[in-house]
Design an enzyme around this catalytic site. Structure first.
Site, short mmCIF file in Angstrom:
data_model
loop_
_atom_site.label_atom_id
_atom_site.label_comp_id
_atom_site.label_asym_id
_atom_site.label_seq_id
_atom_site.Cartn_x
_atom_site.Cartn_y
_atom_site.Cartn_z
CB SER A 1 10.51 10.41 -30.63
OG SER A 1 9.81 9.20 -30.49
CG ASP B 1 9.67 7.09 -37.79
OD1 ASP B 1 9.73 6.12 -37.00
OD2 ASP B 1 9.94 8.25 -37.46
CG HIS C 1 12.22 7.04 -34.54
ND1 HIS C 1 11.06 7.69 -34.86
CD2 HIS C 1 12.40 7.24 -33.21
CE1 HIS C 1 10.55 8.26 -33.78
NE2 HIS C 1 11.35 8.00 -32.77
#
Length: 527
Positions: free
Chosen positions: A239, A467, A494
């Site tokens: 991320s 995602d 995710h």
């Protein structure tokens, strides 16, 4: 900017909400703010980092490193070792104040060929907690046989010092903090000034705040690499951690061995564009959840998925004026509900929990929703927050161009358009100011955030098609920008490597990390 990911029933299982929270929930809340041209390692005129690069680590037990009881239990694992690295607070003044970056290591079970440095996302996620939480997963796989697994707490986060503090955990519990819906509910210049002053006062001064940005974190990463004894960096970033990895690659291409970016932030979007794309992704997953729920005759969101947004508003609207009580004495606000739902949407395996919590909430029981909200922040049973929300704000304020009140207000309206589940007046109908409006220094990064990248060894981007936080298009753009490989993963979650329960994903990433074997151009896995 951070993901209760539910792990599968397989030998490499992790039963903790921290891993999930550290890699997802803040992405929507923060927007994973993009950065400006990456640091030039030779740009600090007169800077001598020799004393930092030559320091020796004093590895020892981790008992004194934990900052909450949950980490204390994890860090007591005798397989783990802790240390800290000294870095300049301000790289423009290396002889000035110092910061210390906390490290946690699972030593290689065989002869170590180097270290795998990990950032789990955020900003505000703790790499030390992430590695401690995933020890059993690493021990069951091949990477930890040949590499030390090293998590670090980016400056201001976790056990690193100085800490960045704006509000207490008790204030977060009570909701006596800026609350996040479509944007933070900062509605005046005075509130923005109060936030900046609180953060400066609680963090030990302005200098600690204005040196918190990602540019300095990337420089810290290079010091860590050198102190670990690695000529080249081997890195895993989830991320927001993908931004750090890409920035490092752009700044230090000759020092890259292998970089895996899982759930990558698009380098092609501005901060606002990226945040809108994340809201769009969350809405898409909520639409999927509504369709899944509608398969049951007693679905709390109703039989028509197209009407689920209105039904959600009907359930939560009473909480705007009167938060719902819970058994532990805390109340659940409308902001809490949306944090809980959003965090749950980051993994398809958690959808039944969202439906159950909404069903209970509709019947006047808010405890399940409070549990989802707490998981989204990695709140521990003793009331500590595993995700550092104050550091999250500080990093974004030093990373992102600041919107004017007119722009911030228009952005909130746009969120309601692209994600109608958020289209409540309390989230989108006010006049909003940027939470960074009164920050004591301008941002250190501009847009676009990734400069031209020179010749690099092959990198690997892992991108999940569904995602909700870092859309798949961003993963494609990141792989293209780095000239690297892309592993496409079919699923609705995710983050995929190690956490997604896919042997296909894990095998591809393991082969790359261990032996620099890149997947074919059309490589595809599923969760």
């Amino acid at each position: 900017m951070r993901s209760p990911l539910r792990l599968p029933s397989r030998s490499r299982r992790l039963a903790t909400g921290l891993v999930a929270a550290a890699t997802s929930t803040l992405v929507l809340l923060t927007g994973c703010a993009p950065a400006s041209p990456p640091p030039d390692p030779n740009s600090d005129t007169g800077t001598d980092l020799g004393a930092y690069l030559g320091q020796e680590l004093d590895w020892g037990g981790c008992e004194e490193t934990a900052t909450n009881t949950a980490d204390a239990e994890l860090f007591a694992n005798p397989a783990l070792e802790c240390a800290s690295v000294e870095v300049p607070l301000d790289y423009g003044d290396p002889e000035g104040e110092k910061a210390r970056i906390a490290l946690l290591r699972l030593a290689a079970s065989g002869e170590a060929e180097g270290s795998l440095l990990i950032d789990p996302g955020g900003p505000g996620g703790s790499g030390t907690s992430f590695v401690a939480s995933t020890v059993s997963l690493w021990q069951a796989g091949p990477v930890a046989e040949r590499f030390d697994i090293v998590g670090f707490d980016p400056r201001g986060t976790g056990s690193s010092t100085p800490a960045l503090d704006c509000y207490t955990d008790e204030e977060y519990d009570a909701g006596d903090v800026p609350r996040f819906g479509a944007v933070y509910d900062v509605t005046s210049s005075e509130e923005a000034v109060e936030l900046a002053e609180r953060c400066a006062d609680g963090s030990g001064g302005v200098a600690n705040l204005v040196n918190a940005g990602s540019t300095n974190v990337v420089r810290d990463m290079d010091v860590i690499r050198a102190v670990l004894g690695d000529d080249e960096l081997t890195y895993l970033g989830y991320s927001y951690g993908s931004e750090l990895g890409a920035m490092y690659a752009a700044a230090y291409p000759e020092k890259v061995r292998a970089i895996v970016l899982d759930g990558a932030v698009s380098p092609d979007l501005t901060a606002s564009e990226f945040r809108l794309s994340s809201f769009t992704g969350v809405q898409a997953r909520f639409d999927d959840l509504a369709a899944f729920c509608a398969e049951s005759p007693d679905c709390v969101l109703g039989a028509d998925p197209a009407a689920a947004n209105d039904r959600l508003h009907e359930i939560v609207r009473p909480l705007i004026e009167t938060p719902a009580p819970t058994a532990d004495g805390r109340a659940v606000s409308v902001w809490d509900v949306y944090l809980g739902i959003t965090g749950g949407l980051y993994s398809e395996r958690r959808w039944p929990e969202i439906i159950s919590a909404l069903t209970a909430l509709d019947a006047g029981q808010a405890d399940e929703m409070l549990a989802l909200r707490d998981a989204s922040h990695a709140r521990t049973p003793d009331g500590a927050y595993g995700l550092d929300l104050d550091t999250n704000i500080a990093v974004r304020c030093m990373d992102s161009p600041r919107l004017t009140p007119e722009e911030q207000t228009a952005f909130a309206r746009q969120v309601g358009d692209v994600a109608p589940m958020f289209d409540l007046d309390v989230f989108t109908a006010g006049i909003y100011h940027s939470e960074c409006e009164a920050w004591p220094a301008p941002p250190t990064r501009e847009e676009p955030w990734l400069a031209d990248v020179g010749d690099l060894p092959d990198t690997l981007v892992v991108s999940v098609t569904g995602d909700p936080a870092t859309p798949h298009e961003g993963g494609i753009a990141m792989a293209r920008a780095l000239g690297g490989s892309l592993l496409t993963v079919d699923g609705r979650q995710h983050g995929a490597y190690l956490l997604g329960g896919s042997e296909c994903v894990d095998d591809v990433v393991d082969a790359y990390l261990l032996d620099l074997e890149s997947p074919p151009a059309d490589a595809r896995c599923s969760l």
